[in-house]
Motif scaffolding. Structure first.
Motif, PDB file in Angstrom:
ATOM      1  N   LYS A   1      -2.444  19.760 -49.699  1.00 45.25           N
ATOM      2  CA  LYS A   1      -2.159  20.042 -51.106  1.00 45.25           C
ATOM      3  C   LYS A   1      -0.896  19.300 -51.500  1.00 45.25           C
ATOM      4  O   LYS A   1      -0.033  19.031 -50.667  1.00 45.25           O
ATOM      5  N   PHE A   2      -0.789  19.029 -52.775  1.00 45.34           N
ATOM      6  CA  PHE A   2       0.407  18.399 -53.320  1.00 45.34           C
ATOM      7  C   PHE A   2       0.802  19.106 -54.601  1.00 45.34           C
ATOM      8  O   PHE A   2       0.001  19.746 -55.261  1.00 45.34           O
ATOM      9  N   ARG A   3       2.038  18.946 -54.948  1.00 46.20           N
ATOM     10  CA  ARG A   3       2.536  19.332 -56.264  1.00 46.20           C
ATOM     11  C   ARG A   3       3.465  18.211 -56.703  1.00 46.20           C
ATOM     12  O   ARG A   3       3.880  17.374 -55.901  1.00 46.20           O
ATOM     13  N   ALA A   4       3.791  18.192 -57.987  1.00 43.74           N
ATOM     14  CA  ALA A   4       4.688  17.161 -58.503  1.00 43.74           C
ATOM     15  C   ALA A   4       5.595  17.773 -59.560  1.00 43.74           C
ATOM     16  O   ALA A   4       5.217  18.706 -60.261  1.00 43.74           O
ATOM     17  N   TRP A   5       6.799  17.218 -59.672  1.00 43.74           N
ATOM     18  CA  TRP A   5       7.763  17.669 -60.663  1.00 43.74           C
ATOM     19  C   TRP A   5       7.640  16.795 -61.898  1.00 43.74           C
ATOM     20  O   TRP A   5       7.794  15.586 -61.840  1.00 43.74           O
TER      21      TRP A   5
ATOM     22  N   ILE B   1       2.495   6.098 -59.209  1.00 40.95           N
ATOM     23  CA  ILE B   1       2.930   7.485 -59.403  1.00 40.95           C
ATOM     24  C   ILE B   1       4.304   7.503 -60.055  1.00 40.95           C
ATOM     25  O   ILE B   1       5.231   6.853 -59.602  1.00 40.95           O
ATOM     26  N   GLU B   2       4.402   8.246 -61.128  1.00 41.54           N
ATOM     27  CA  GLU B   2       5.644   8.330 -61.892  1.00 41.54           C
ATOM     28  C   GLU B   2       6.401   9.624 -61.636  1.00 41.54           C
ATOM     29  O   GLU B   2       7.528   9.767 -62.068  1.00 41.54           O
ATOM     30  N   MET B   3       5.782  10.581 -60.961  1.00 37.95           N
ATOM     31  CA  MET B   3       6.418  11.861 -60.673  1.00 37.95           C
ATOM     32  C   MET B   3       6.544  12.011 -59.171  1.00 37.95           C
ATOM     33  O   MET B   3       5.653  11.609 -58.431  1.00 37.95           O
ATOM     34  N   PRO B   4       7.622  12.619 -58.687  1.00 37.46           N
ATOM     35  CA  PRO B   4       7.755  12.821 -57.246  1.00 37.46           C
ATOM     36  C   PRO B   4       6.722  13.816 -56.720  1.00 37.46           C
ATOM     37  O   PRO B   4       6.579  14.912 -57.252  1.00 37.46           O
ATOM     38  N   LEU B   5       5.998  13.401 -55.683  1.00 35.28           N
ATOM     39  CA  LEU B   5       5.009  14.267 -55.047  1.00 35.28           C
ATOM     40  C   LEU B   5       5.639  15.016 -53.880  1.00 35.28           C
ATOM     41  O   LEU B   5       6.465  14.470 -53.160  1.00 35.28           O
ATOM     42  N   MET B   6       5.229  16.256 -53.702  1.00 38.94           N
ATOM     43  CA  MET B   6       5.672  17.071 -52.582  1.00 38.94           C
ATOM     44  C   MET B   6       4.433  17.617 -51.891  1.00 38.94           C
ATOM     45  O   MET B   6       3.552  18.169 -52.537  1.00 38.94           O
TER      46      MET B   6
ATOM     47  N   TYR C   1       6.549  23.805 -49.574  1.00 44.51           N
ATOM     48  CA  TYR C   1       6.345  22.386 -49.842  1.00 44.51           C
ATOM     49  C   TYR C   1       7.609  21.596 -49.517  1.00 44.51           C
ATOM     50  O   TYR C   1       8.705  22.167 -49.448  1.00 44.51           O
ATOM     51  N   GLU C   2       7.444  20.280 -49.335  1.00 41.72           N
ATOM     52  CA  GLU C   2       8.606  19.405 -49.241  1.00 41.72           C
ATOM     53  C   GLU C   2       9.477  19.663 -50.462  1.00 41.72           C
ATOM     54  O   GLU C   2       8.970  19.874 -51.558  1.00 41.72           O
ATOM     55  N   GLY C   3      10.768  19.624 -50.285  1.00 44.73           N
ATOM     56  CA  GLY C   3      11.686  19.822 -51.404  1.00 44.73           C
ATOM     57  C   GLY C   3      12.011  21.272 -51.701  1.00 44.73           C
ATOM     58  O   GLY C   3      12.862  21.548 -52.538  1.00 44.73           O
ATOM     59  N   ASP C   4      11.366  22.203 -51.005  1.00 41.77           N
ATOM     60  CA  ASP C   4      11.710  23.608 -51.205  1.00 41.77           C
ATOM     61  C   ASP C   4      13.056  23.913 -50.557  1.00 41.77           C
ATOM     62  O   ASP C   4      13.414  23.345 -49.528  1.00 41.77           O
TER      63      ASP C   4
END
Length: 125
Positions: free
Chosen positions: A5-9, A40-45, A58-61
């Motif tokens: 899974k991924f999320r993005a800011w 990709i223009e938004m950072p993916l985590m 997630y990464e970045g938590d």
């Protein structure tokens, strides 16, 4: 096998976007180009495959852990094929090696940028 899974800011709207399997088929919301990750223009985590107290990590938590009665905070990141936590006042640990009963997710590097700025020396925003 863990879920991929991924999320993005989304900096413009100040919101976290969650993706499911459809992310791999229609990325136009992030890339402005359907199906092409090079724009990709938004950072993916990426999801680590670990849940702490029911919350996906997630990464970045940013996580808080109590070790030997001493509280510490750190940021989850991916390096050398594994997810680690870079703690503020101690050495890095594999995320899977943290005492998950004494750990909780308290934010992330994008939504809590001002509050935890001292953690970002190593984390590229």
């Amino acid at each position: 096998m863990r879920d991929i899974k991924f999320r993005a800011w989304d900096e413009e709207n100040k919101t976290m976007i969650q993706w499911h399997d459809t992310f791999f088929y229609d990325t136009s919301a992030v890339t402005r180009w359907s199906g092409d990750f090079s724009y990709i223009e938004m950072p993916l985590m990426q999801y680590t495959g670990i849940k702490i107290k029911g919350k996906e990590v997630y990464e970045g938590d940013i996580v808080s852990e109590i070790y030997d009665d001493i509280p510490d905070i750190g940021v989850v990141y991916f390096v050398d094929g594994m997810f680690k936590v870079n703690f503020k006042s101690s050495e890095d640990y594999a995320l899977s090696g943290c005492n998950l009963d004494q750990t909780e997710v308290i934010g992330n590097v994008y939504e809590n940028k001002d509050k935890y700025e001292e953690l970002y020396d190593f984390f590229i925003l």
